[in-house]
Write a protein that holds these residues in place. Sequence first.
Motif, PDB file in Angstrom:
ATOM      1  N   MET A   1       0.831  -1.197   0.000  1.00  0.00           N
ATOM      2  CA  MET A   1       0.000   0.000   0.000  1.00  0.00           C
ATOM      3  C   MET A   1       0.871   1.254   0.000  1.00  0.00           C
ATOM      4  O   MET A   1       0.505   2.249  -0.625  1.00  0.00           O
ATOM      5  N   LYS A   2       1.995   1.189   0.652  1.00  0.00           N
ATOM      6  CA  LYS A   2       2.881   2.362   0.726  1.00  0.00           C
ATOM      7  C   LYS A   2       3.278   2.842  -0.675  1.00  0.00           C
ATOM      8  O   LYS A   2       3.274   4.044  -0.962  1.00  0.00           O
ATOM      9  N   GLU A   3       3.593   1.905  -1.555  1.00  0.00           N
ATOM     10  CA  GLU A   3       3.984   2.258  -2.924  1.00  0.00           C
ATOM     11  C   GLU A   3       2.826   2.938  -3.662  1.00  0.00           C
ATOM     12  O   GLU A   3       3.024   3.917  -4.388  1.00  0.00           O
ATOM     13  N   LEU A   4       1.617   2.448  -3.477  1.00  0.00           N
ATOM     14  CA  LEU A   4       0.445   3.036  -4.124  1.00  0.00           C
ATOM     15  C   LEU A   4       0.205   4.468  -3.648  1.00  0.00           C
ATOM     16  O   LEU A   4      -0.090   5.358  -4.449  1.00  0.00           O
ATOM     17  N   ILE A   5       0.344   4.683  -2.343  1.00  0.00           N
ATOM     18  CA  ILE A   5       0.145   6.014  -1.767  1.00  0.00           C
ATOM     19  C   ILE A   5       1.189   6.984  -2.315  1.00  0.00           C
ATOM     20  O   ILE A   5       0.858   8.114  -2.691  1.00  0.00           O
ATOM     21  N   GLU A   6       2.434   6.540  -2.386  1.00  0.00           N
ATOM     22  CA  GLU A   6       3.504   7.397  -2.933  1.00  0.00           C
ATOM     23  C   GLU A   6       3.231   7.735  -4.390  1.00  0.00           C
ATOM     24  O   GLU A   6       3.401   8.878  -4.817  1.00  0.00           O
ATOM     25  N   MET A   7       2.785   6.754  -5.167  1.00  0.00           N
ATOM     26  CA  MET A   7       2.450   7.001  -6.576  1.00  0.00           C
ATOM     27  C   MET A   7       1.301   7.983  -6.704  1.00  0.00           C
ATOM     28  O   MET A   7       1.327   8.877  -7.547  1.00  0.00           O
ATOM     29  N   LEU A   8       0.272   7.824  -5.871  1.00  0.00           N
ATOM     30  CA  LEU A   8      -0.888   8.706  -5.894  1.00  0.00           C
ATOM     31  C   LEU A   8      -0.457  10.156  -5.696  1.00  0.00           C
ATOM     32  O   LEU A   8      -0.838  11.040  -6.468  1.00  0.00           O
ATOM     33  N   HIS A   9       0.358  10.386  -4.672  1.00  0.00           N
ATOM     34  CA  HIS A   9       0.785  11.751  -4.354  1.00  0.00           C
ATOM     35  C   HIS A   9       1.776  12.304  -5.373  1.00  0.00           C
ATOM     36  O   HIS A   9       1.638  13.453  -5.808  1.00  0.00           O
ATOM     37  N   ALA A  10       2.742  11.508  -5.760  1.00  0.00           N
ATOM     38  CA  ALA A  10       3.804  11.988  -6.660  1.00  0.00           C
ATOM     39  C   ALA A  10       3.321  12.158  -8.098  1.00  0.00           C
ATOM     40  O   ALA A  10       3.766  13.069  -8.802  1.00  0.00           O
ATOM     41  N   GLY A  11       2.402  11.306  -8.536  1.00  0.00           N
ATOM     42  CA  GLY A  11       1.990  11.319  -9.936  1.00  0.00           C
ATOM     43  C   GLY A  11       0.797  12.196 -10.246  1.00  0.00           C
ATOM     44  O   GLY A  11       0.426  12.366 -11.403  1.00  0.00           O
ATOM     45  N   GLY A  12       0.152  12.720  -9.216  1.00  0.00           N
ATOM     46  CA  GLY A  12      -1.020  13.545  -9.442  1.00  0.00           C
ATOM     47  C   GLY A  12      -2.202  12.760  -9.995  1.00  0.00           C
ATOM     48  O   GLY A  12      -3.047  13.300 -10.704  1.00  0.00           O
ATOM     49  N   TYR A  13      -2.259  11.476  -9.693  1.00  0.00           N
ATOM     50  CA  TYR A  13      -3.346  10.630 -10.178  1.00  0.00           C
ATOM     51  C   TYR A  13      -4.580  10.793  -9.295  1.00  0.00           C
ATOM     52  O   TYR A  13      -4.476  11.219  -8.145  1.00  0.00           O
ATOM     53  N   SER A  14      -5.722  10.411  -9.835  1.00  0.00           N
ATOM     54  CA  SER A  14      -6.942  10.412  -9.026  1.00  0.00           C
ATOM     55  C   SER A  14      -7.039   9.104  -8.238  1.00  0.00           C
ATOM     56  O   SER A  14      -7.617   9.072  -7.157  1.00  0.00           O
ATOM     57  N   CYS A  15      -6.426   8.052  -8.794  1.00  0.00           N
ATOM     58  CA  CYS A  15      -6.559   6.731  -8.204  1.00  0.00           C
ATOM     59  C   CYS A  15      -5.419   5.827  -8.693  1.00  0.00           C
ATOM     60  O   CYS A  15      -5.023   5.912  -9.855  1.00  0.00           O
ATOM     61  N   VAL A  16      -4.903   4.996  -7.796  1.00  0.00           N
ATOM     62  CA  VAL A  16      -3.890   3.997  -8.146  1.00  0.00           C
ATOM     63  C   VAL A  16      -4.393   2.661  -7.598  1.00  0.00           C
ATOM     64  O   VAL A  16      -4.758   2.565  -6.431  1.00  0.00           O
ATOM     65  N   ILE A  17      -4.417   1.653  -8.475  1.00  0.00           N
ATOM     66  CA  ILE A  17      -4.974   0.354  -8.081  1.00  0.00           C
ATOM     67  C   ILE A  17      -3.960  -0.758  -8.362  1.00  0.00           C
ATOM     68  O   ILE A  17      -3.397  -0.815  -9.452  1.00  0.00           O
ATOM     69  N   ALA A  18      -3.780  -1.624  -7.380  1.00  0.00           N
ATOM     70  CA  ALA A  18      -2.905  -2.785  -7.535  1.00  0.00           C
ATOM     71  C   ALA A  18      -3.727  -4.058  -7.410  1.00  0.00           C
ATOM     72  O   ALA A  18      -4.522  -4.219  -6.481  1.00  0.00           O
ATOM     73  N   HIS A  19      -3.511  -4.947  -8.365  1.00  0.00           N
ATOM     74  CA  HIS A  19      -4.125  -6.272  -8.336  1.00  0.00           C
ATOM     75  C   HIS A  19      -3.030  -7.259  -8.713  1.00  0.00           C
ATOM     76  O   HIS A  19      -2.440  -7.146  -9.783  1.00  0.00           O
ATOM     77  N   SER A  20      -2.752  -8.200  -7.827  1.00  0.00           N
ATOM     78  CA  SER A  20      -1.636  -9.129  -8.007  1.00  0.00           C
ATOM     79  C   SER A  20      -0.360  -8.324  -8.219  1.00  0.00           C
ATOM     80  O   SER A  20      -0.053  -7.468  -7.416  1.00  0.00           O
ATOM     81  N   ASP A  21       0.350  -8.558  -9.319  1.00  0.00           N
ATOM     82  CA  ASP A  21       1.599  -7.840  -9.575  1.00  0.00           C
ATOM     83  C   ASP A  21       1.404  -6.622 -10.472  1.00  0.00           C
ATOM     84  O   ASP A  21       2.370  -5.972 -10.855  1.00  0.00           O
TER      85      ASP A  21
END
Length: 139
Positions: A1-21
């Motif tokens: 989850m930490k990687e997703l949160i960092e991507m969300l903030h750094a990339g200016g995305y509305s949403c980041v979703i991880a499923h499996s790899d």
Amino acid sequence: MKELIEMLHAGGYSCVIAHSDCIRTFTQRGVADLYDLLVTEPDFLQGASIADKVIGKAAASLMVLGGVAEVYTRTISEPALRLLQEAGIKVSCDEVVDHIINRDRTGWCPLEQASRDLQSAREIFPVIEKFISNQRKNA
């Protein structure tokens, strides 16, 4: 989850979703990306982890219907938090608010208002479907 949160903030995305790899980023406004995924690729949401900027009751209902496992958000409405928790979805957030406000900051988010008196994700889905359809017709 930490990687997703960092991507969300750094990339200016509305949403980041991880499923499996697989990690995917999204940029549409509102619930459009979650709606599209639920309708066209529901397997991607099943058991997924999501980092999202804002989660209102409509977005939460799409996550419940999709079978998401865990979510992080900066801001979540109390009704959305309740819906996710009742579905057994792990939630972490920075701020819980009474309701989500609209983009103009002049009132309630339209979908938050429209789903206000509805209780279940299944009840809310047709409201979202109609809202998205109307938005796309008027675009």
